[in-house]
Write an enzyme that holds these catalytic residues in place. Sequence first.
Site, short mmCIF file in Angstrom:
data_model
loop_
_atom_site.label_atom_id
_atom_site.label_comp_id
_atom_site.label_asym_id
_atom_site.label_seq_id
_atom_site.Cartn_x
_atom_site.Cartn_y
_atom_site.Cartn_z
N ASP A 139 30.42 -19.54 -1.21
CA ASP A 139 31.70 -18.85 -1.37
C ASP A 139 32.95 -19.71 -1.21
O ASP A 139 34.01 -19.33 -1.69
CB ASP A 139 31.76 -17.66 -0.40
CG ASP A 139 32.86 -16.67 -0.76
OD1 ASP A 139 33.16 -16.54 -1.96
OD2 ASP A 139 33.42 -16.05 0.14
N CYS A 203 36.69 3.20 -9.90
CA CYS A 203 37.74 2.31 -9.40
C CYS A 203 39.05 3.07 -9.22
O CYS A 203 39.60 3.62 -10.18
CB CYS A 203 37.93 1.14 -10.35
SG CYS A 203 39.20 -0.02 -9.77
N CYS A 246 37.20 -3.05 -0.60
CA CYS A 246 36.87 -1.76 -1.22
C CYS A 246 35.43 -1.84 -1.70
O CYS A 246 35.01 -2.84 -2.27
CB CYS A 246 37.81 -1.49 -2.39
SG CYS A 246 37.49 0.05 -3.29
#
Length: 353
Positions: A139, A203, A246
């Site tokens: 990452d 979304c 989220c």
Amino acid sequence: MVNGDPSGDLRQRLIERAGTEGFVAVGIASAETDPVRAARLQSWLADGHHGSMEWMVERAKERASVKGLWPAARSVIALGMSYAPETDPLALEGHPDRGRISVYAQGRDYHDTVKKALKRLARWLVGEVPGAEVKVFVDTAPVMEKPLGQVAGIGWQGKHTNLVSRVHGSWLFLGALYTTIELASDGAHPDTCGSCDACQRACPTDAFPEPYRLDARRCISYLTIEHSGPIPHEFRKAIGNRIYGCDDCLAVCPWNKFADAAASNRAFLPRAELAAPRLPELLALDDTGFRALFSGSPIKRIGRNRFVRNCLIAAGNSGDEALSGQVEALCSDPDPVVAEAARWALGELRAGP
């Protein structure tokens, strides 16, 4: 270049060893350049969908191909570690007095856990193949873990752009080993999204201009984590009580029904104080309190100011007038972004339902 093991025995031992280190998904891909992947990255950057993440532009060449980062690489070992939740990720949707923290950030910082496991696996691999070189990534380097995971066969990039596994759903932390060992590729995983568009419909901020394409500038994860300035007003109501990240597009994916929480690495179990934190306690955080609460958490990296900004947006959306006193006090916060968010939140609370 170091030759691999034609018998395939090394691959099987690699999978077994990876399992002992906590990885539930392992796949192998060639390090050769993938022009399709590179072209998609360039198009995404050209459209400005990376927002303020300028490092994506600065190291685009290295990110576009394995050899662009390390010319000596011959194979990529893509790995996934599960963080499948035991509870419904959307459970706090109807509790505006609580802050919603993305599942992945409720436990220990995955960077540390995954990287340590990758390093142990890399040391084992070098011991098995003398002369081999290995580099580990999780990452923080210009590595496209998701498309590499698809090429290596551990899943496919879904319409929400995250990697999806038939077995583990989307709840996977991804890591990669680049190596000079020549290993047989597993073959790319086919796309199995079909006609489903649940992630796009779910979304809250319409961050998907089309399937398989994310506009980070509209994404709540980007807005609450990567974006350092004021959150655009057009997205504030849609953010609701999400204060860090989220999960909506992942939570509604049908493939996540098959994800087994028992396979999740225990390091990622949610800390009790982060599973359903109360907004009044979060709004009271100063820098010292923030650092203490989020010690060992990925949330710590965004800092107190950005985090409190997020909590103020949630407070403004809560409808709870009891928060007005704390919010009003933050209107004079030394950080101008925090103060602006507080003024907005106070206006929302005073306006009433």
